[in-house]
Write an enzyme that holds these catalytic residues in place. Structure first.
Site, PDB file in Angstrom:
ATOM      1  N   ASP A 122       1.090  -1.062   0.121  1.00 47.74           N
ATOM      2  CA  ASP A 122      -0.279  -0.465   0.122  1.00 47.74           C
ATOM      3  C   ASP A 122       0.823   1.284  -0.120  1.00 47.74           C
ATOM      4  O   ASP A 122       1.790   1.254   0.526  1.00 47.74           O
ATOM      5  CB  ASP A 122      -0.537   0.031   1.241  1.00 47.74           C
ATOM      6  CG  ASP A 122      -1.979   0.769   0.923  1.00 47.74           C
ATOM      7  OD1 ASP A 122      -2.589   0.973   0.204  1.00 47.74           O
ATOM      8  OD2 ASP A 122      -2.817   0.995   1.917  1.00 47.74           O
ATOM      9  N   HIS A 129      -4.555  13.318   1.187  1.00 51.11           N
ATOM     10  CA  HIS A 129      -4.604  12.846   3.066  1.00 51.11           C
ATOM     11  C   HIS A 129      -3.264  12.742   3.350  1.00 51.11           C
ATOM     12  O   HIS A 129      -2.990  13.206   4.429  1.00 51.11           O
ATOM     13  CB  HIS A 129      -4.646  11.456   2.051  1.00 51.11           C
ATOM     14  CG  HIS A 129      -4.812  10.538   3.002  1.00 51.11           C
ATOM     15  ND1 HIS A 129      -5.977  10.055   4.297  1.00 51.11           N
ATOM     16  CD2 HIS A 129      -3.963   9.452   3.274  1.00 51.11           C
ATOM     17  CE1 HIS A 129      -4.966   9.003   4.565  1.00 51.11           C
ATOM     18  NE2 HIS A 129      -4.010   8.669   4.522  1.00 51.11           N
ATOM     19  N   GLU A 198     -10.231   4.353   3.694  1.00 47.41           N
ATOM     20  CA  GLU A 198      -9.835   4.821   2.729  1.00 47.41           C
ATOM     21  C   GLU A 198      -9.928   4.275   1.428  1.00 47.41           C
ATOM     22  O   GLU A 198     -10.111   3.106   1.343  1.00 47.41           O
ATOM     23  CB  GLU A 198      -7.998   4.686   2.864  1.00 47.41           C
ATOM     24  CG  GLU A 198      -7.786   5.020   4.282  1.00 47.41           C
ATOM     25  CD  GLU A 198      -6.380   4.796   4.886  1.00 47.41           C
ATOM     26  OE1 GLU A 198      -5.583   4.132   4.442  1.00 47.41           O
ATOM     27  OE2 GLU A 198      -6.074   5.377   6.377  1.00 47.41           O
ATOM     28  N   GLU A 200      -9.443   4.411  -2.208  1.00 47.33           N
ATOM     29  CA  GLU A 200      -8.392   4.209  -2.631  1.00 47.33           C
ATOM     30  C   GLU A 200      -8.404   3.188  -4.159  1.00 47.33           C
ATOM     31  O   GLU A 200      -9.362   2.748  -4.668  1.00 47.33           O
ATOM     32  CB  GLU A 200      -7.199   2.969  -1.892  1.00 47.33           C
ATOM     33  CG  GLU A 200      -6.763   3.156  -0.594  1.00 47.33           C
ATOM     34  CD  GLU A 200      -5.507   3.098  -0.315  1.00 47.33           C
ATOM     35  OE1 GLU A 200      -4.571   2.692  -0.804  1.00 47.33           O
ATOM     36  OE2 GLU A 200      -4.902   2.918   1.282  1.00 47.33           O
ATOM     37  N   ASP A 232      -9.614   0.470   2.001  1.00 46.47           N
ATOM     38  CA  ASP A 232      -8.373   0.155   2.713  1.00 46.47           C
ATOM     39  C   ASP A 232      -8.829   0.149   4.658  1.00 46.47           C
ATOM     40  O   ASP A 232      -8.311   1.489   4.637  1.00 46.47           O
ATOM     41  CB  ASP A 232      -7.246   0.372   2.529  1.00 46.47           C
ATOM     42  CG  ASP A 232      -5.701   0.037   3.478  1.00 46.47           C
ATOM     43  OD1 ASP A 232      -5.829  -1.163   3.816  1.00 46.47           O
ATOM     44  OD2 ASP A 232      -4.781   0.872   3.344  1.00 46.47           O
ATOM     45  N   ARG A 236      -8.490   2.805  13.422  1.00 48.78           N
ATOM     46  CA  ARG A 236      -7.483   4.605  14.241  1.00 48.78           C
ATOM     47  C   ARG A 236      -6.737   4.109  15.220  1.00 48.78           C
ATOM     48  O   ARG A 236      -5.488   5.222  15.738  1.00 48.78           O
ATOM     49  CB  ARG A 236      -8.157   5.366  13.843  1.00 48.78           C
ATOM     50  CG  ARG A 236      -8.300   5.832  12.870  1.00 48.78           C
ATOM     51  CD  ARG A 236      -7.832   6.175  11.865  1.00 48.78           C
ATOM     52  NE  ARG A 236      -7.894   6.372  10.194  1.00 48.78           N
ATOM     53  CZ  ARG A 236      -7.634   6.075   8.686  1.00 48.78           C
ATOM     54  NH1 ARG A 236      -6.088   5.513   8.881  1.00 48.78           N
ATOM     55  NH2 ARG A 236      -8.131   6.610   7.637  1.00 48.78           N
ATOM     56  N   GLN A 239      -3.730   1.730  15.408  1.00 50.11           N
ATOM     57  CA  GLN A 239      -3.076   2.593  14.555  1.00 50.11           C
ATOM     58  C   GLN A 239      -2.493   3.349  15.727  1.00 50.11           C
ATOM     59  O   GLN A 239      -0.815   2.863  15.709  1.00 50.11           O
ATOM     60  CB  GLN A 239      -3.390   2.562  13.452  1.00 50.11           C
ATOM     61  CG  GLN A 239      -2.323   2.805  12.749  1.00 50.11           C
ATOM     62  CD  GLN A 239      -2.939   3.773  11.090  1.00 50.11           C
ATOM     63  OE1 GLN A 239      -4.075   3.662  11.240  1.00 50.11           O
ATOM     64  NE2 GLN A 239      -1.783   3.780  10.593  1.00 50.11           N
ATOM     65  N   LYS A 252      -4.373  -2.699  10.781  1.00 53.63           N
ATOM     66  CA  LYS A 252      -5.220  -3.177   8.676  1.00 53.63           C
ATOM     67  C   LYS A 252      -4.770  -4.109   8.112  1.00 53.63           C
ATOM     68  O   LYS A 252      -5.283  -4.549   7.402  1.00 53.63           O
ATOM     69  CB  LYS A 252      -3.814  -2.508   7.560  1.00 53.63           C
ATOM     70  CG  LYS A 252      -3.627  -1.130   8.297  1.00 53.63           C
ATOM     71  CD  LYS A 252      -4.426   0.219   7.251  1.00 53.63           C
ATOM     72  CE  LYS A 252      -3.711   1.696   7.605  1.00 53.63           C
ATOM     73  NZ  LYS A 252      -4.637   2.393   6.201  1.00 53.63           N
ATOM     74  N   THR A 256      -9.297  -5.817   3.552  1.00 55.35           N
ATOM     75  CA  THR A 256      -9.315  -5.175   2.289  1.00 55.35           C
ATOM     76  C   THR A 256      -9.834  -5.834   0.990  1.00 55.35           C
ATOM     77  O   THR A 256     -10.015  -6.286   0.912  1.00 55.35           O
ATOM     78  CB  THR A 256      -7.848  -4.565   2.079  1.00 55.35           C
ATOM     79  OG1 THR A 256      -6.656  -4.431   2.735  1.00 55.35           O
ATOM     80  CG2 THR A 256      -7.593  -3.904   1.137  1.00 55.35           C
ATOM     81  N   GLU A 365     -10.317  12.582   8.181  1.00 54.07           N
ATOM     82  CA  GLU A 365     -10.161  13.739   7.528  1.00 54.07           C
ATOM     83  C   GLU A 365     -11.477  14.515   7.757  1.00 54.07           C
ATOM     84  O   GLU A 365     -11.393  15.207   7.455  1.00 54.07           O
ATOM     85  CB  GLU A 365      -9.624  13.677   6.344  1.00 54.07           C
ATOM     86  CG  GLU A 365      -8.326  13.200   6.149  1.00 54.07           C
ATOM     87  CD  GLU A 365      -7.603  12.874   5.132  1.00 54.07           C
ATOM     88  OE1 GLU A 365      -7.577  13.212   3.971  1.00 54.07           O
ATOM     89  OE2 GLU A 365      -7.899  11.246   4.396  1.00 54.07           O
TER      90      GLU A 365
END
Lengths: 418, 418
Positions: A122, A129, A198, A200, A232, A236, A239, A252, A256, A365
């Protein structure tokens, strides 16, 4: 391009697309197929009539490994077969038996992963971002790390848990810091409370390269089979606690999601567009410097959340142009050490966010964990709730000639109980 | 255990070991085998005599997936076949034809990867290594990150470039900072100047778990097929520039070397020993808490550098006890989110270093890029030079009953020219 076959004008799978995938119908074996309008063409059945002979596999790896000239020829042949003025009417247009055996409504089809994925990498090529997240963690002055505009930052991801659109995923559990300010820091065990998406794009590798043989930037695009949309999923809070010093891992690895239809790199050629900061490309080290300025794609992207009750809310509109690095640059950087890419390897772009409100590709975000998004039913979201379904969409082109990925769908199931 | 077969007393492949691997002889196909003294027993040939029937595969994945009770039974049966007092003399001891067809001198054997590796994950469980490296980067007060003693830190690695012992690797090239103190930081393109080794153990997964189904700490060991020695080659200068914020990528993706013979988890059982900081284990969250205190192994490890001229220098002695987390803990942590492990997945331990001088598992720790190691020929090393051959060894037990991994060998070739 007009077709003798009925293809709805709003279908992402127009004659201009011809994406490849792996399907099964009822309990039959997995076979290669293309999506065309609201149908799949079973390429195994189609090939058995004698016109093509590489489609007797449960993945697209063998076909992809044949290389771009073959993909191009096969795609153009299939476009010809479906064209109103087809040169080969006897193949399918006037062949009711083959239509019956090879054309299946998409509603009757089960989609599978299109390829056997060896490794999944990835990248972090979404400039906005990286900047947005950097501002949240380090403030606007140090938002981007010093390396960001010199190389496409990336990390190795987890290939085993890449799943096709429609696969539900359990909310992951793990270690989180209930009180990040406490000293010493003591984690608690909990279901993730900050589950995010996410948005992508990702490419799949066709032609492999040997260990010790870097792929040059000039050759890189010919190693790309095509693109898919990718979610993805990211935990949070897991992480934030785990990621020093070696990067994201359990945050993660639980899943996916990718779209099952691979849009060939040739199908995207008409949508080439200038990417971000063309000046930056000129200052790159030569192994990353591309000749043409149009190294991004004009592909509108969107994120929709549907809650348990079934009401959809469009939460974001972005565009594939929001990438600082192209997929050929990712391939060139990945292999510059001699690292070998294999047919079927998956390279994610990183989250694709715009600059304005409601154009971000992640909830982090949009909400910063503080400013909730309002959904159509009046409920609010900082992060995902159990039962939420996320749909990503990406469609280039204009009505009647859309080149799209179809929906990238995933529903969040409650955490496993321990 | 005495054998009717000639097994040198100093062989790592004694009757107490019986490691499994994949071999080929001349141009014949890849077949499963065990190593016994200075020979390999071709299990395909052996099985074709009617005694075992799972060995007609080019990898050990099918055998590994059968689960630990089967591995145990097969190993014990093979030990019995080779014992001086074998209950089955007619099988091999008194069967000259089968000996001729199935026993091959190791010198005539080509070793291959023992399994098809799906994903490769590298942990960071070597406490002393994490501390030593932390001191270099952050000083002794903040050497270990706050999460270190709560969870086994890990990152996803690159599976495609895992190679069997004996495979030479080119020095990688990439972006490095010639002058890290300059502002702004501008990278140059260069062959890696700080090429390093990492002495590790790694486990291979036998029984898989489904996505969404964590493996409990109690069951975790039964998902482990066995262990290999591993050299996680590392480009320190590439890593220093690229690794923020998502961890090592190109610094590690150009090659990882493993020993080709898998030492079954049961063969290591006699060497269980207390690991580091048993008090820490009691304070872990329950999903990581093991019942028994002996969750490490007493396995002496060593690192040898042989320069171009062929003179070997022993540069480090370590021990597998220098791990804060066990492989079952790694499995439990890896899957707590629901991440699925597949048969053949590879989990590295992280670099295994002791506390004293000459016990570190990397050159970075021994030299800090400043204090060179002196080799037997009088030359000095801060990091690896072209033509250097690194040999890792790990052998438990005592003479006549050694349980060892054999040599983990890799030679550094010059960088590819651009």
């Amino acid at each position: 391009m007009a077709s003798w076959f009925q293809i709805p004008k709003n279908s992402p799978f127009s004659l201009a697309n011809i994406p490849f995938g792996i399907i099964s119908v009822q309990s039959a074996s997995r076979v290669p197929a293309i999506a065309i309008g609201e149908h799949a063409l079973n390429l195994n059945a189609f090939a058995s009539s004698g016109h093509l002979s590489v489609f007797d596999q449960p993945t697209l790896n063998a076909f992809a490994a044949l290389g771009r000239p073959v993909h191009r020829q096969v795609r153009e042949y299939l476009q010809n077969v479906f064209r109103a003025d087809t040169q080969f009417p006897q193949v399918l247009k006037d062949n009711a038996d083959l239509q019956k055996s090879a054309l299946v409504p998409l509603s009757q089809v089960t989609n599978h992963l299109p390829m056997q994925i060896g490794d999944y990498t990835d990248f972090y090529a979404g400039l906005n971002h990286a900047y947005n997240v950097g501002v949240l963690f380090r403030g606007p002055d140090n938002a981007l790390q010093p390396n960001y505009k010199h190389l496409p930052v990336a990390y190795h991801g987890r290939a085993s848990s890449v799943v096709p659109s429609g696969t539900p995923l359990h909310r992951p559990s793990g270690q989180i810091l209930a009180n990040p300010a406490a000293d010493p820091k003591v984690p608690t065990f909990s279901p993730c409370k900050k589950l995010d998406i996410e948005l992508e794009l990702a490419c799949l590798i066709s032609k492999p390269n040997d260990l010790g043989k870097p792929v040059s930037i000039e050759e890189a695009e010919d190693h790309i089979f095509g693109l898919v949309l990718m979610n993805d999923w990211s935990a949070r809070d897991i992480q934030a606690w785990e990621y020093v010093p070696l990067g994201p891992f359990n945050a993660k690895n639980f899943g996916t999601t990718i779209t099952p239809w691979v849009v060939l790199i040739d199908a995207l050629e008409p949508f080439r567009a200038a990417g971000l900061e063309p000046g930056n490309r000129d200052s790159l080290l030569p192994y990353l410097r591309e000749k043409r300025a149009e190294n991004a794609y004009e592909i509108p992207l969107e994120v929709e959340i549907t809650n348990k009750g079934g009401q959809p809310t469009l939460v974001s509109n972005s565009n594939a142009r929001n990438l600082l690095y192209s997929f050929p640059q990712m391939v060139a950087h990945h292999t510059i050490t001699g690292c070998n890419l294999r047919t079927g390897d998956l390279l994610g772009s990183g989250t694709i966010s715009g600059k304005e409100a409601k154009t971000q590709g992640s909830l982090l975000e949009q909400t910063n964990g503080k400013n909730p998004i309002k959904l159509a039913d009046g409920s609010e979201r900082l992060f995902l709730e159990d039962g939420d379904t996320i749909i990503l969409r990406g469609t280039a082109g204009t009505e009647g000639n859309y080149v799209g990925f179809g929906d990238c769908v995933g529903t969040i199931l409650p955490a496993v109980s321990f």
